[in-house]
Motif scaffolding. Sequence first.
Motif, mmCIF file in Angstrom:
data_model
loop_
_atom_site.group_PDB
_atom_site.id
_atom_site.type_symbol
_atom_site.label_atom_id
_atom_site.label_comp_id
_atom_site.label_asym_id
_atom_site.label_seq_id
_atom_site.Cartn_x
_atom_site.Cartn_y
_atom_site.Cartn_z
ATOM 1 N N SER A 86 3.029 1.940 -1.696
ATOM 2 C CA SER A 86 2.687 3.260 -2.226
ATOM 3 C C SER A 86 2.608 4.271 -1.080
ATOM 4 N N PRO A 87 2.800 5.570 -1.366
ATOM 5 C CA PRO A 87 2.707 6.588 -0.301
ATOM 6 C C PRO A 87 1.379 6.557 0.466
ATOM 7 N N PRO A 88 0.215 6.452 -0.210
ATOM 8 C CA PRO A 88 -1.031 6.377 0.562
ATOM 9 C C PRO A 88 -1.095 5.157 1.464
ATOM 10 N N SER A 89 -0.581 4.030 0.977
ATOM 11 C CA SER A 89 -0.566 2.817 1.787
ATOM 12 C C SER A 89 0.346 2.973 2.992
ATOM 13 N N GLU A 90 1.503 3.589 2.796
ATOM 14 C CA GLU A 90 2.443 3.797 3.893
ATOM 15 C C GLU A 90 1.843 4.706 4.961
ATOM 16 N N TYR A 91 1.173 5.785 4.497
ATOM 17 C CA TYR A 91 0.572 6.718 5.447
ATOM 18 C C TYR A 91 -0.567 6.051 6.208
ATOM 19 N N ALA A 92 -1.410 5.288 5.502
ATOM 20 C CA ALA A 92 -2.514 4.606 6.160
ATOM 21 C C ALA A 92 -2.011 3.604 7.188
ATOM 22 N N ALA A 93 -0.940 2.898 6.862
ATOM 23 C CA ALA A 93 -0.375 1.942 7.810
ATOM 24 C C ALA A 93 0.152 2.657 9.048
ATOM 25 N N ALA A 94 0.760 3.836 8.847
ATOM 26 C CA ALA A 94 1.251 4.617 9.977
ATOM 27 C C ALA A 94 0.098 5.089 10.852
ATOM 28 N N VAL A 95 -0.998 5.522 10.209
ATOM 29 C CA VAL A 95 -2.184 5.942 10.960
ATOM 30 C C VAL A 95 -2.752 4.762 11.746
ATOM 31 N N GLY A 96 -2.868 3.621 11.082
ATOM 32 C CA GLY A 96 -3.397 2.441 11.742
ATOM 33 C C GLY A 96 -2.539 1.969 12.889
ATOM 34 N N LEU A 97 -1.227 2.014 12.704
ATOM 35 C CA LEU A 97 -0.311 1.566 13.752
ATOM 36 C C LEU A 97 -0.387 2.495 14.964
ATOM 37 N N VAL A 140 -10.420 -2.451 9.324
ATOM 38 C CA VAL A 140 -9.495 -2.373 8.199
ATOM 39 C C VAL A 140 -9.116 -0.916 8.001
ATOM 40 N N VAL A 141 -7.826 -0.651 7.863
ATOM 41 C CA VAL A 141 -7.346 0.707 7.592
ATOM 42 C C VAL A 141 -6.644 0.686 6.238
ATOM 43 N N MET A 142 -7.159 1.482 5.303
ATOM 44 C CA MET A 142 -6.614 1.475 3.949
ATOM 45 C C MET A 142 -6.332 2.886 3.472
ATOM 46 N N GLY A 143 -5.335 3.020 2.613
ATOM 47 C CA GLY A 143 -5.016 4.299 2.012
ATOM 48 C C GLY A 143 -5.735 4.466 0.683
ATOM 49 N N THR A 144 -6.021 5.716 0.319
ATOM 50 C CA THR A 144 -6.631 6.012 -0.972
ATOM 51 C C THR A 144 -5.781 7.049 -1.690
ATOM 52 N N HIS A 145 -5.916 7.103 -2.989
ATOM 53 C CA HIS A 145 -5.054 7.936 -3.820
ATOM 54 C C HIS A 145 -5.792 9.142 -4.360
ATOM 55 N N GLY A 146 -5.039 10.135 -4.759
ATOM 56 C CA GLY A 146 -5.571 11.208 -5.588
ATOM 57 C C GLY A 146 -6.209 12.360 -4.854
ATOM 58 N N ARG A 147 -6.402 13.453 -5.602
ATOM 59 C CA ARG A 147 -7.003 14.658 -5.066
ATOM 60 C C ARG A 147 -8.431 14.851 -5.563
ATOM 61 N N THR A 148 -8.877 13.989 -6.449
ATOM 62 C CA THR A 148 -10.150 14.222 -7.110
ATOM 63 C C THR A 148 -11.308 13.514 -6.442
ATOM 64 N N GLY A 149 -11.117 12.974 -5.257
ATOM 65 C CA GLY A 149 -12.228 12.371 -4.544
ATOM 66 C C GLY A 149 -12.207 10.859 -4.574
ATOM 67 N N LEU A 150 -12.817 10.282 -3.571
ATOM 68 C CA LEU A 150 -12.804 8.837 -3.425
ATOM 69 C C LEU A 150 -13.547 8.081 -4.526
ATOM 70 N N LEU A 187 -10.828 4.786 5.781
ATOM 71 C CA LEU A 187 -10.170 5.218 4.560
ATOM 72 C C LEU A 187 -9.349 6.467 4.843
ATOM 73 N N VAL A 188 -8.069 6.387 4.551
ATOM 74 C CA VAL A 188 -7.142 7.478 4.862
ATOM 75 C C VAL A 188 -6.600 8.033 3.557
ATOM 76 N N ARG A 189 -6.726 9.327 3.380
ATOM 77 C CA ARG A 189 -6.235 9.970 2.165
ATOM 78 C C ARG A 189 -4.962 10.745 2.466
ATOM 79 N N GLY A 190 -4.099 10.814 1.453
ATOM 80 C CA GLY A 190 -2.892 11.623 1.597
ATOM 81 C C GLY A 190 -1.681 10.795 1.948
ATOM 82 N N ASP A 191 -0.557 11.490 2.106
ATOM 83 C CA ASP A 191 0.701 10.813 2.424
ATOM 84 C C ASP A 191 1.523 11.661 3.396
ATOM 85 N N ASP A 192 0.842 12.241 4.393
ATOM 86 C CA ASP A 192 1.543 13.032 5.399
ATOM 87 C C ASP A 192 2.541 12.160 6.157
#
Length: 325
Positions: free
Chosen positions: A12-23, A110-120, A142-147
């Motif tokens: 998923s996009p949040p997972s991909e972004y979180a993995a990039a942040v973690g890496l 642990v670095v994980m992505g989260t979804h949505g705009r409405t809050g964790l 916890l990383v939000r978004g998909d930059d």
Amino acid sequence: MYKRFLLPIDGSPPSEYAAAVGLALAKRLGASVVFVHVIEPQRYRELHDYQEALERARTVGRALLEQWERKAQYLKVACATQLTSTQPESRPGVAEALVDAGVAHGCDLVVMGTHGRTGLPRVLLGSVAERMARLAPTPLLLVRGDDTKPTLFKRILVAFDGSVYSELALQHADALAGALKAKLSVVYVVPDLTQLYLSAGRAWMFADQAQLQAQLSQEQARLREQGEFILKEATKRCEHCTQVHTILREAGRSLIGERICEVANEEKADLIVMGTQGRTGLRKFLLGSVAEDVAQEARQPILLVRNPAALTHPEERHLPPPGER
């Protein structure tokens, strides 16, 4: 500092972004990473045949792991990969499989992505991330978004109130800021006694409103003095970061979490560090708490640091502390 990151990936996009942040963070800290994908055949229900769905899930998982392994090799970050599955007969759930992988590989973050705009809270409660926060005693980023470009963590804000939970969060924030040569800001939000008295139903104790206001003003002043003292003590505890900035902020009629988010935006912080408490993990900490408000409002990644002393539930894993394997 952290030596080995657990990076769950699901495509998923949040997972991909979180993995990039973690890496990227692992690269800067000289840490290794472990990419883990949990096979979920139920995501391919349209195939109807379970074995076919299982094989599809395995194929997709292997492809994701190979993709991220190549990225790690390109950045010259030591990595391992694991394709795992849930175990319905014993410990069902993706979070349990991830915790098991973290234990096996000795991960300390642990670095994980989260979804949505409405809050964790909407995303986390009852989800994999919430379960991870309850089961894994390691810090959870916890990383939000998909930059497309990972944050560099140049400005770190830690919420501090003098409690043992915020003390541990301060230790992690200080060590991380020192390792990254980042600016560290420590915020203490003075609660508004008027709101506390009203919520606790204590206003009836003062028949004279003038007397009530005088008492509140006096006690509010003491709280500000206490906050100033707490912040001074916080700076003394920072051993790794040379740039420590303290901020005292009145809550006023706003929630404490809202004030923390305001400060984070003013300081242009790209990471908020907070402590969590209690053996029930994130669920207890988020519901009706400061962390819930921060999670709802903040756009920055949030590093949740849990107190290992609170880990008493039999199903909770005892992972090694940061830097030890």
